[in-house]
Design a protein around this motif. Structure first.
Motif, PDB file in Angstrom:
ATOM      1  N   ARG A  91      40.409  32.202  42.204  1.00  0.00           N
ATOM      2  CA  ARG A  91      38.618  32.314  42.390  1.00  0.00           C
ATOM      3  C   ARG A  91      38.421  33.631  42.139  1.00  0.00           C
ATOM      4  O   ARG A  91      37.462  34.090  41.582  1.00  0.00           O
ATOM      5  CB  ARG A  91      38.263  31.396  43.616  1.00  0.00           C
ATOM      6  N   MET A  92      39.033  34.410  42.808  1.00  0.00           N
ATOM      7  CA  MET A  92      38.781  36.063  42.522  1.00  0.00           C
ATOM      8  C   MET A  92      38.752  36.585  41.217  1.00  0.00           C
ATOM      9  O   MET A  92      38.083  37.340  41.109  1.00  0.00           O
ATOM     10  CB  MET A  92      39.268  36.620  43.923  1.00  0.00           C
ATOM     11  N   ARG A  93      39.744  36.102  40.710  1.00  0.00           N
ATOM     12  CA  ARG A  93      40.058  36.496  39.462  1.00  0.00           C
ATOM     13  C   ARG A  93      38.858  36.289  38.421  1.00  0.00           C
ATOM     14  O   ARG A  93      38.787  36.879  37.339  1.00  0.00           O
ATOM     15  CB  ARG A  93      41.268  35.958  38.841  1.00  0.00           C
ATOM     16  N   ARG A  94      37.932  35.454  38.862  1.00  0.00           N
ATOM     17  CA  ARG A  94      36.905  35.065  37.905  1.00  0.00           C
ATOM     18  C   ARG A  94      36.009  36.066  37.924  1.00  0.00           C
ATOM     19  O   ARG A  94      35.013  36.271  37.036  1.00  0.00           O
ATOM     20  CB  ARG A  94      36.281  33.582  38.343  1.00  0.00           C
ATOM     21  N   ALA A  95      35.921  37.251  38.776  1.00  0.00           N
ATOM     22  CA  ALA A  95      34.888  38.038  39.121  1.00  0.00           C
ATOM     23  C   ALA A  95      34.836  38.921  37.725  1.00  0.00           C
ATOM     24  O   ALA A  95      35.719  39.577  37.308  1.00  0.00           O
ATOM     25  CB  ALA A  95      34.983  39.153  40.219  1.00  0.00           C
ATOM     26  N   PRO A  96      33.350  39.129  36.968  1.00  0.00           N
ATOM     27  CA  PRO A  96      33.559  39.897  35.898  1.00  0.00           C
ATOM     28  C   PRO A  96      33.366  41.400  36.074  1.00  0.00           C
ATOM     29  O   PRO A  96      33.455  42.211  35.136  1.00  0.00           O
ATOM     30  CB  PRO A  96      32.143  39.315  35.279  1.00  0.00           C
ATOM     31  N   LEU A  97      33.250  41.855  37.283  1.00  0.00           N
ATOM     32  CA  LEU A  97      33.343  43.231  37.627  1.00  0.00           C
ATOM     33  C   LEU A  97      33.887  43.641  38.838  1.00  0.00           C
ATOM     34  O   LEU A  97      33.820  43.000  39.925  1.00  0.00           O
ATOM     35  CB  LEU A  97      31.776  43.573  37.916  1.00  0.00           C
ATOM     36  N   LEU A  98      34.890  44.577  38.561  1.00  0.00           N
ATOM     37  CA  LEU A  98      35.774  45.121  39.850  1.00  0.00           C
ATOM     38  C   LEU A  98      35.401  46.689  39.774  1.00  0.00           C
ATOM     39  O   LEU A  98      35.307  47.132  39.018  1.00  0.00           O
ATOM     40  CB  LEU A  98      37.240  44.824  39.611  1.00  0.00           C
ATOM     41  N   ILE A  99      35.241  47.096  41.069  1.00  0.00           N
ATOM     42  CA  ILE A  99      34.905  48.472  41.342  1.00  0.00           C
ATOM     43  C   ILE A  99      35.902  49.064  42.662  1.00  0.00           C
ATOM     44  O   ILE A  99      35.818  48.188  43.660  1.00  0.00           O
ATOM     45  CB  ILE A  99      33.450  48.791  41.669  1.00  0.00           C
ATOM     46  N   VAL A 100      36.665  49.755  42.325  1.00  0.00           N
ATOM     47  CA  VAL A 100      37.609  50.325  43.406  1.00  0.00           C
ATOM     48  C   VAL A 100      37.081  51.887  43.731  1.00  0.00           C
ATOM     49  O   VAL A 100      37.109  52.786  43.023  1.00  0.00           O
ATOM     50  CB  VAL A 100      38.944  50.548  42.583  1.00  0.00           C
ATOM     51  N   PRO A 101      36.596  51.773  45.062  1.00  0.00           N
ATOM     52  CA  PRO A 101      36.136  52.996  45.608  1.00  0.00           C
ATOM     53  C   PRO A 101      37.480  53.762  45.975  1.00  0.00           C
ATOM     54  O   PRO A 101      38.431  53.469  46.481  1.00  0.00           O
ATOM     55  CB  PRO A 101      35.452  52.548  46.866  1.00  0.00           C
ATOM     56  N   LEU A 102      37.559  55.008  45.722  1.00  0.00           N
ATOM     57  CA  LEU A 102      38.581  55.992  46.049  1.00  0.00           C
ATOM     58  C   LEU A 102      38.130  57.177  46.735  1.00  0.00           C
ATOM     59  O   LEU A 102      37.145  57.705  46.509  1.00  0.00           O
ATOM     60  CB  LEU A 102      39.049  56.552  44.579  1.00  0.00           C
TER      61      LEU A 102
END
Length: 190
Positions: free
Chosen positions: A65-76
């Motif tokens: 289900r998580m893999r369906r997200a159209p946007l991923l943002i990785v805060p560094l």
């Protein structure tokens, strides 16, 4: 935290930019602004993220289900930005000794930036979820995306329109702690 997304509804570019614009408004010690954000939107970028961070084998229900997200943002977070900033003349320290820091504000401030993105997502009618990158997968993530060693991923934020198969965490059955349970006024009381 939303754990399922509609894969056919991308996050509009103007909304994505608002998420990021709000993130950089987060407080930071000494206005160090020791953060960076890796934005992954294309299916290829997201697939590379999941391959680097999720491991081998068939994905479980959560990951599917998580893999369906159209946007991923990785805060560094960027610790050196804080150590450098506090070695400047107006801060009064002449060295970069991190023992002066009672807590790692570089991580805390980056977490505040992440929270502002989560709140903005809600205001925009989107779902979002903050989750961690397994420590044993961090090196593979860095290598896959060319993230310099001095930047530490504090997690990842998935963003999108809520899917039909979202399942709230069973942990929610525990209930939220009351204000009386967590607020101590003037003196710690149990």
């Amino acid at each position: 935290m939303v754990r399922d997304y509609d894969p056919d509804r991308p996050v509009p570019p103007e909304v994505r930019e608002r998420l990021l614009a709000h993130a950089i408004r987060a407080p930071s010690a000494g206005f160090s602004q020791g953060w960076a954000f890796l934005v992954l939107e294309s299916p290829e970028e997201r697939d590379r993220f999941w391959a680097a961070t999720a491991g081998d084998g068939a994905p479980d229900r959560w990951l599917s289900r998580m893999r369906r997200a159209p946007l991923l943002i990785v805060p560094l977070s960027h610790k050196a930005a804080y150590l450098d900033r506090y070695a400047e003349p107006d801060k009064g320290w002449s060295d970069r000794d991190e023992r002066r820091w009672p807590v790692p504000y570089w991580d805390i401030d980056t977490g505040m930036a992440a929270l502002l993105m989560l709140l903005t997502a809600v205001d925009e009618g989107l779902g979002a979820c903050f989750f961690g990158i397994p420590p044993d997968r961090t090196a593979g993530f860095r290598e896959e995306f060319g993230v310099p060693a001095e930047y530490r991923p504090i997690g990842c934020i998935s963003v999108g329109y809520e899917g039909k198969d979202d399942r709230r965490s069973p942990s929610l059955r525990r209930g939220r702690r009351s204000v009386a349970d967590v607020v101590h006024r003037g003196h710690w009381q149990v």
